[in-house]
Design a protein around this motif. Structure first.
Motif, PDB file in Angstrom:
ATOM      1  N   GLN A   3      -5.098  26.397 -13.424  1.00  0.00           N
ATOM      2  CA  GLN A   3      -5.306  27.171 -12.205  1.00  0.00           C
ATOM      3  C   GLN A   3      -6.608  26.716 -11.579  1.00  0.00           C
ATOM      4  OE1 GLN A   3      -3.330  29.518 -10.662  1.00  0.00           O
ATOM      5  NE2 GLN A   3      -4.855  29.437  -9.014  1.00  0.00           N
ATOM      6  N   MET A   4      -6.531  26.275 -10.335  1.00  0.00           N
ATOM      7  CA  MET A   4      -7.706  25.747  -9.648  1.00  0.00           C
ATOM      8  C   MET A   4      -8.003  26.608  -8.427  1.00  0.00           C
ATOM      9  SD  MET A   4      -6.910  21.646  -9.895  1.00  0.00           S
ATOM     10  CE  MET A   4      -5.549  21.738  -8.733  1.00  0.00           C
ATOM     11  N   ASN A   5      -9.139  27.251  -8.440  1.00  0.00           N
ATOM     12  CA  ASN A   5      -9.549  28.112  -7.336  1.00  0.00           C
ATOM     13  C   ASN A   5     -10.792  27.558  -6.656  1.00  0.00           C
ATOM     14  OD1 ASN A   5      -7.485  29.984  -8.026  1.00  0.00           O
ATOM     15  ND2 ASN A   5      -8.856  30.966  -9.517  1.00  0.00           N
ATOM     16  N   ASN A   6     -11.016  28.010  -5.444  1.00  0.00           N
ATOM     17  CA  ASN A   6     -12.194  27.575  -4.681  1.00  0.00           C
ATOM     18  C   ASN A   6     -12.344  26.055  -4.717  1.00  0.00           C
ATOM     19  OD1 ASN A   6     -14.528  27.778  -3.146  1.00  0.00           O
ATOM     20  ND2 ASN A   6     -15.837  28.190  -4.911  1.00  0.00           N
ATOM     21  N   GLN A  45      -6.815  23.009   1.868  1.00  0.00           N
ATOM     22  CA  GLN A  45      -8.142  23.010   2.471  1.00  0.00           C
ATOM     23  C   GLN A  45      -9.170  23.504   1.474  1.00  0.00           C
ATOM     24  OE1 GLN A  45      -7.864  25.238   6.199  1.00  0.00           O
ATOM     25  NE2 GLN A  45      -7.820  23.279   7.291  1.00  0.00           N
ATOM     26  N   ALA A  46     -10.398  23.112   1.691  1.00  0.00           N
ATOM     27  CA  ALA A  46     -11.481  23.548   0.820  1.00  0.00           C
ATOM     28  C   ALA A  46     -11.515  25.071   0.759  1.00  0.00           C
ATOM     29  CB  ALA A  46     -12.809  23.015   1.335  1.00  0.00           C
ATOM     30  N   GLY A  47     -11.716  25.584  -0.447  1.00  0.00           N
ATOM     31  CA  GLY A  47     -11.699  27.020  -0.666  1.00  0.00           C
ATOM     32  C   GLY A  47     -10.353  27.544  -1.115  1.00  0.00           C
ATOM     33  N   GLY A  48      -9.326  26.722  -1.016  1.00  0.00           N
ATOM     34  CA  GLY A  48      -7.989  27.123  -1.400  1.00  0.00           C
ATOM     35  C   GLY A  48      -7.736  26.995  -2.887  1.00  0.00           C
ATOM     36  N   SER A  49      -6.498  27.265  -3.266  1.00  0.00           N
ATOM     37  CA  SER A  49      -6.124  27.251  -4.679  1.00  0.00           C
ATOM     38  C   SER A  49      -4.843  26.453  -4.894  1.00  0.00           C
ATOM     39  CB  SER A  49      -5.903  28.680  -5.186  1.00  0.00           C
ATOM     40  OG  SER A  49      -7.074  29.459  -5.089  1.00  0.00           O
ATOM     41  N   LEU A  91      -2.980  15.837 -27.544  1.00  0.00           N
ATOM     42  CA  LEU A  91      -3.283  15.074 -28.749  1.00  0.00           C
ATOM     43  C   LEU A  91      -2.738  15.846 -29.946  1.00  0.00           C
ATOM     44  CD1 LEU A  91      -4.661  12.703 -30.159  1.00  0.00           C
ATOM     45  CD2 LEU A  91      -6.730  14.099 -30.308  1.00  0.00           C
ATOM     46  N   PRO A  92      -1.645  15.356 -30.572  1.00  0.00           N
ATOM     47  CA  PRO A  92      -1.078  16.053 -31.728  1.00  0.00           C
ATOM     48  C   PRO A  92      -1.943  15.843 -32.961  1.00  0.00           C
ATOM     49  CG  PRO A  92       0.110  14.024 -31.315  1.00  0.00           C
ATOM     50  CD  PRO A  92      -0.895  14.150 -30.216  1.00  0.00           C
ATOM     51  N   PRO A  93      -1.687  16.589 -34.034  1.00  0.00           N
ATOM     52  CA  PRO A  93      -2.477  16.415 -35.264  1.00  0.00           C
ATOM     53  C   PRO A  93      -2.356  15.009 -35.847  1.00  0.00           C
ATOM     54  CG  PRO A  93      -1.262  18.476 -35.320  1.00  0.00           C
ATOM     55  CD  PRO A  93      -0.758  17.714 -34.133  1.00  0.00           C
ATOM     56  N   VAL A  94      -1.191  14.398 -35.666  1.00  0.00           N
ATOM     57  CA  VAL A  94      -0.965  13.056 -36.189  1.00  0.00           C
ATOM     58  C   VAL A  94      -0.361  12.196 -35.079  1.00  0.00           C
ATOM     59  CG1 VAL A  94       0.256  11.665 -37.911  1.00  0.00           C
ATOM     60  CG2 VAL A  94      -0.585  13.938 -38.515  1.00  0.00           C
ATOM     61  N   GLY A  95      -0.793  10.953 -35.000  1.00  0.00           N
ATOM     62  CA  GLY A  95      -0.204  10.049 -34.032  1.00  0.00           C
ATOM     63  C   GLY A  95      -0.995   9.955 -32.741  1.00  0.00           C
ATOM     64  N   PRO A  96      -0.470   9.184 -31.799  1.00  0.00           N
ATOM     65  CA  PRO A  96      -1.198   8.937 -30.553  1.00  0.00           C
ATOM     66  C   PRO A  96      -1.135  10.138 -29.606  1.00  0.00           C
ATOM     67  CG  PRO A  96       0.952   7.914 -30.445  1.00  0.00           C
ATOM     68  CD  PRO A  96       0.816   8.475 -31.844  1.00  0.00           C
ATOM     69  N   ASP A  97      -2.010  10.114 -28.629  1.00  0.00           N
ATOM     70  CA  ASP A  97      -1.974  11.162 -27.620  1.00  0.00           C
ATOM     71  C   ASP A  97      -0.892  10.850 -26.587  1.00  0.00           C
ATOM     72  OD1 ASP A  97      -4.923  10.007 -25.772  1.00  0.00           O
ATOM     73  OD2 ASP A  97      -3.261   8.951 -26.730  1.00  0.00           O
ATOM     74  N   TYR A  98      -0.479  11.881 -25.874  1.00  0.00           N
ATOM     75  CA  TYR A  98       0.534  11.755 -24.846  1.00  0.00           C
ATOM     76  C   TYR A  98      -0.083  12.073 -23.489  1.00  0.00           C
ATOM     77  CZ  TYR A  98       3.612  12.072 -28.898  1.00  0.00           C
ATOM     78  OH  TYR A  98       4.212  11.858 -30.107  1.00  0.00           O
ATOM     79  N   TRP A  99       0.422  11.378 -22.463  1.00  0.00           N
ATOM     80  CA  TRP A  99      -0.103  11.587 -21.111  1.00  0.00           C
ATOM     81  C   TRP A  99       1.039  11.796 -20.129  1.00  0.00           C
ATOM     82  CZ3 TRP A  99      -5.266  11.740 -19.691  1.00  0.00           C
ATOM     83  CH2 TRP A  99      -6.182  11.401 -20.700  1.00  0.00           C
ATOM     84  N   GLY A 100       0.822  12.682 -19.179  1.00  0.00           N
ATOM     85  CA  GLY A 100       1.760  12.851 -18.088  1.00  0.00           C
ATOM     86  C   GLY A 100       1.525  11.778 -17.037  1.00  0.00           C
ATOM     87  N   GLN A 101       2.358  11.771 -16.014  1.00  0.00           N
ATOM     88  CA  GLN A 101       2.328  10.704 -15.020  1.00  0.00           C
ATOM     89  C   GLN A 101       1.288  10.925 -13.938  1.00  0.00           C
ATOM     90  OE1 GLN A 101       4.173  13.270 -14.783  1.00  0.00           O
ATOM     91  NE2 GLN A 101       4.606  13.738 -12.647  1.00  0.00           N
ATOM     92  N   GLY A 102       0.704  12.093 -13.868  1.00  0.00           N
ATOM     93  CA  GLY A 102      -0.310  12.351 -12.856  1.00  0.00           C
ATOM     94  C   GLY A 102       0.269  13.041 -11.633  1.00  0.00           C
ATOM     95  N   THR A 103      -0.522  13.925 -11.067  1.00  0.00           N
ATOM     96  CA  THR A 103      -0.139  14.608  -9.839  1.00  0.00           C
ATOM     97  C   THR A 103      -1.354  14.630  -8.908  1.00  0.00           C
ATOM     98  OG1 THR A 103       0.862  16.630  -8.921  1.00  0.00           O
ATOM     99  CG2 THR A 103      -0.663  16.918 -10.769  1.00  0.00           C
ATOM    100  N   LEU A 104      -1.133  14.304  -7.652  1.00  0.00           N
ATOM    101  CA  LEU A 104      -2.231  14.122  -6.706  1.00  0.00           C
ATOM    102  C   LEU A 104      -2.656  15.440  -6.076  1.00  0.00           C
ATOM    103  CD1 LEU A 104      -4.109  12.277  -5.038  1.00  0.00           C
ATOM    104  CD2 LEU A 104      -2.214  12.009  -3.408  1.00  0.00           C
ATOM    105  N   VAL A 105      -3.942  15.692  -6.101  1.00  0.00           N
ATOM    106  CA  VAL A 105      -4.535  16.850  -5.439  1.00  0.00           C
ATOM    107  C   VAL A 105      -5.478  16.334  -4.348  1.00  0.00           C
ATOM    108  CG1 VAL A 105      -6.088  18.823  -5.692  1.00  0.00           C
ATOM    109  CG2 VAL A 105      -4.367  18.337  -7.448  1.00  0.00           C
ATOM    110  N   THR A 106      -5.240  16.776  -3.121  1.00  0.00           N
ATOM    111  CA  THR A 106      -6.076  16.362  -1.997  1.00  0.00           C
ATOM    112  C   THR A 106      -6.678  17.605  -1.349  1.00  0.00           C
ATOM    113  OG1 THR A 106      -4.655  14.454  -1.580  1.00  0.00           O
ATOM    114  CG2 THR A 106      -6.174  15.111   0.171  1.00  0.00           C
ATOM    115  N   VAL A 107      -7.994  17.650  -1.300  1.00  0.00           N
ATOM    116  CA  VAL A 107      -8.691  18.787  -0.716  1.00  0.00           C
ATOM    117  C   VAL A 107      -9.419  18.304   0.535  1.00  0.00           C
ATOM    118  CG1 VAL A 107     -10.315  20.665  -1.099  1.00  0.00           C
ATOM    119  CG2 VAL A 107      -8.991  19.739  -3.016  1.00  0.00           C
ATOM    120  N   SER A 108      -9.132  18.931   1.660  1.00  0.00           N
ATOM    121  CA  SER A 108      -9.744  18.534   2.918  1.00  0.00           C
ATOM    122  C   SER A 108     -10.749  19.589   3.376  1.00  0.00           C
ATOM    123  CB  SER A 108      -8.677  18.338   3.989  1.00  0.00           C
ATOM    124  OG  SER A 108      -7.936  19.525   4.163  1.00  0.00           O
ATOM    125  N   SER A 109     -11.711  19.139   4.153  1.00  0.00           N
ATOM    126  CA  SER A 109     -12.760  20.060   4.625  1.00  0.00           C
ATOM    127  C   SER A 109     -12.343  20.768   5.889  1.00  0.00           C
ATOM    128  CB  SER A 109     -14.055  19.278   4.868  1.00  0.00           C
ATOM    129  OG  SER A 109     -13.826  18.266   5.825  1.00  0.00           O
TER     130      SER A 109
END
Length: 115
Positions: free
Chosen positions: A80-83, A12-16, A97-115
């Motif tokens: 850390q996500m607050n409020n 919920q909104a305001g949470g962490s 992004l390492p000093p040499v070579g391409p950047d790396y990406w994670g697969q993503g994680t969904l955050v849903t904040v409700s009012s």
């Protein structure tokens, strides 16, 4: 390097929430690492970045509420996500992004904040 993001969920909104991004290999040096997010129908945007010189950069929309950190001993990047606000709802991606070579990406994680 493979990045595994976790910690997303519904709150919920305001949470962490605390997001984690575990790297499959030791990351001794990097140009920057951090978190981006993509809300439905919107472009991916930068949220929080940690530079190789240990400087943190936050988007204006999360400044003062989010904190990015790197634990070299655990090879884990955290956000850390607050409020939390409804407008923080998005899929969050970690990246390195390492000093040499391409950047790396994670697969993503969904955050849903409700009012």
């Amino acid at each position: 390097v493979q990045l595994q993001a976790s910690g997303g969920g519904s709150v919920q909104a305001g949470g962490s929430l605390r997001l984690s991004c575990a790297a499959s290999e030791i990351i001794a040096m990097f140009n920057h690492m951090g978190w981006f997010r993509q809300a439905p129908g919107k472009q991916r945007e930068q949220v929080a970045v940690l530079t190789g010189s240990n400087r943190t950069i936050y988007s204006e929309s999360v400044k003062g509420r989010f904190a990015v950190s790197w634990d070299g001993a655990k090879n884990t990047l955290s956000l850390q996500m607050n409020n939390l606000k409804v407008e923080d709802t998005a899929v969050y991606f970690c990246t390195v992004l390492p000093p040499v070579g391409p950047d790396y990406w994670g697969q993503g994680t969904l955050v849903t904040v409700s009012s």
